[in-house]
Design an enzyme around this catalytic site. Sequence first.
Site, PDB file in Angstrom:
ATOM      1  N   LYS A  13       6.723  79.011  54.944  1.00 22.58           N
ATOM      2  CA  LYS A  13       6.128  79.739  56.074  1.00 22.58           C
ATOM      3  C   LYS A  13       7.174  80.636  56.743  1.00 22.58           C
ATOM      4  CE  LYS A  13       4.788  76.017  58.339  1.00 22.58           C
ATOM      5  NZ  LYS A  13       5.171  74.912  57.421  1.00 22.58           N
ATOM      6  N   ARG A  88       0.017  72.617  65.053  1.00 23.01           N
ATOM      7  CA  ARG A  88       0.293  71.543  64.102  1.00 23.01           C
ATOM      8  C   ARG A  88      -0.648  70.362  64.283  1.00 23.01           C
ATOM      9  NH1 ARG A  88       5.934  72.755  62.706  1.00 23.01           N
ATOM     10  NH2 ARG A  88       6.661  71.389  61.059  1.00 23.01           N
ATOM     11  N   ARG A 127      17.519  71.383  46.686  1.00 24.12           N
ATOM     12  CA  ARG A 127      18.293  71.914  47.823  1.00 24.12           C
ATOM     13  C   ARG A 127      19.417  70.967  48.218  1.00 24.12           C
ATOM     14  NH1 ARG A 127      13.688  73.562  50.352  1.00 24.12           N
ATOM     15  NH2 ARG A 127      13.660  71.867  51.857  1.00 24.12           N
ATOM     16  N   ARG A 137      19.961  71.343  57.238  1.00 24.39           N
ATOM     17  CA  ARG A 137      19.307  70.888  58.458  1.00 24.39           C
ATOM     18  C   ARG A 137      19.300  69.362  58.440  1.00 24.39           C
ATOM     19  NH1 ARG A 137      13.623  74.114  58.896  1.00 24.39           N
ATOM     20  NH2 ARG A 137      12.937  72.078  59.594  1.00 24.39           N
ATOM     21  N   ARG A 148       7.482  63.626  56.966  1.00 29.18           N
ATOM     22  CA  ARG A 148       6.884  64.864  57.490  1.00 29.18           C
ATOM     23  C   ARG A 148       5.601  65.207  56.729  1.00 29.18           C
ATOM     24  NH1 ARG A 148      10.816  69.518  57.363  1.00 29.18           N
ATOM     25  NH2 ARG A 148       9.766  70.290  59.208  1.00 29.18           N
TER      26      ARG A 148
HETATM   27  P1  AMP Z   1       9.676  73.298  61.342  1.00 31.62           P
HETATM   28  O1  AMP Z   1      10.926  74.089  61.443  1.00 31.62           O
HETATM   29  O2  AMP Z   1       8.441  74.098  61.644  1.00 31.62           O
HETATM   30  O3  AMP Z   1       9.557  72.566  60.049  1.00 31.62           O
HETATM   31  O4  AMP Z   1       9.732  72.193  62.506  1.00 31.62           O
HETATM   32  C1  AMP Z   1      10.739  71.209  62.551  1.00 31.62           C
HETATM   33  C2  AMP Z   1      10.304  70.038  63.425  1.00 31.62           C
HETATM   34  O5  AMP Z   1      10.077  70.486  64.767  1.00 31.62           O
HETATM   35  C3  AMP Z   1       9.002  69.361  63.034  1.00 31.62           C
HETATM   36  O6  AMP Z   1       9.194  68.391  62.017  1.00 31.62           O
HETATM   37  C4  AMP Z   1       8.574  68.725  64.355  1.00 31.62           C
HETATM   38  O7  AMP Z   1       9.340  67.568  64.636  1.00 31.62           O
HETATM   39  C5  AMP Z   1       8.988  69.785  65.354  1.00 31.62           C
HETATM   40  N1  AMP Z   1       7.903  70.761  65.595  1.00 31.62           N
HETATM   41  C6  AMP Z   1       7.900  72.091  65.257  1.00 31.62           C
HETATM   42  N2  AMP Z   1       6.763  72.674  65.628  1.00 31.62           N
HETATM   43  C7  AMP Z   1       6.007  71.723  66.216  1.00 31.62           C
HETATM   44  C8  AMP Z   1       4.713  71.712  66.809  1.00 31.62           C
HETATM   45  N3  AMP Z   1       3.944  72.801  66.839  1.00 31.62           N
HETATM   46  N4  AMP Z   1       4.260  70.517  67.313  1.00 31.62           N
HETATM   47  C9  AMP Z   1       5.006  69.405  67.290  1.00 31.62           C
HETATM   48  N5  AMP Z   1       6.237  69.342  66.756  1.00 31.62           N
HETATM   49  C10 AMP Z   1       6.742  70.484  66.220  1.00 31.62           C
END
Ligand code: AMP
Length: 192
Positions: A13, A88, A127, A137, A148
């Site tokens: 994404k 989400r 990775r 990360r 996740r």
């Molecule tokens: P991402 O970079 O989008 O994969 O997000 C990394 C982490 O941030 C996720 O695994 C969640 O712990 C948190 N996170 C990001 N966006 C959201 C959201 N919209 N709602 C809840 N937690 C979020």
Amino acid sequence: MNIILLGPPGAGKGTQAKVLVDKYGVVQLSTGDMLRAAVASGSELGKEAKAVMDAGKLMPDNIMVEIISARIAEPDCANGFILDGFPRTTAQADALDKMLEEKGLPLDQVIEIAVNDAVLIDRINSRVAETPEAERRDDDNAETLKRRLDVYHEQTAPILPYYDSRGMLKKVDGMQAIDEVSIQIEAIISAG
Ligand code: AMP
């Protein structure tokens, strides 16, 4: 042009959002990046976010809705935005609908980048093997990914029928090469 990119963690994404930013001059709104910035700043929000992210869980809906609501009101979003990582949960999707309606903003496309779990697990293992630990990360490991993915299937995937029932959901195969995925996303956007 306001777009939501949906799909499991690691589907690409963020990568595709950046392609759209370059092509259309819109802004990428990555809630994950916003939370990582909060972690780096050492704020109270950042402390909470670090624990939640490392555990592969989700931050509370009200906090995320507040963050996005404030962000899309900023002037640089007037030209359009790509939501990457939000909504989400169905509660976030509901709140987004209300927020867009109140602000008089349209939602132009909801695009799912679909990737099978097995492919995501293969990708993360490659990775981890290729990236020095200091550059990875904290949540980028196979164990956290599996958690996740469970959270994705339980809490985020129910958003797909929510948009599909309104005839808004378009799906691309995210298991193709990055350029091919971009071409398909651009074709969806051009078709309106
Ligand atoms: P991402 O970079 O989008 O994969 O997000 C990394 C982490 O941030 C996720 O695994 C969640 O712990 C948190 N996170 C990001 N966006 C959201 C959201 N919209 N709602 C809840 N937690 C979020």
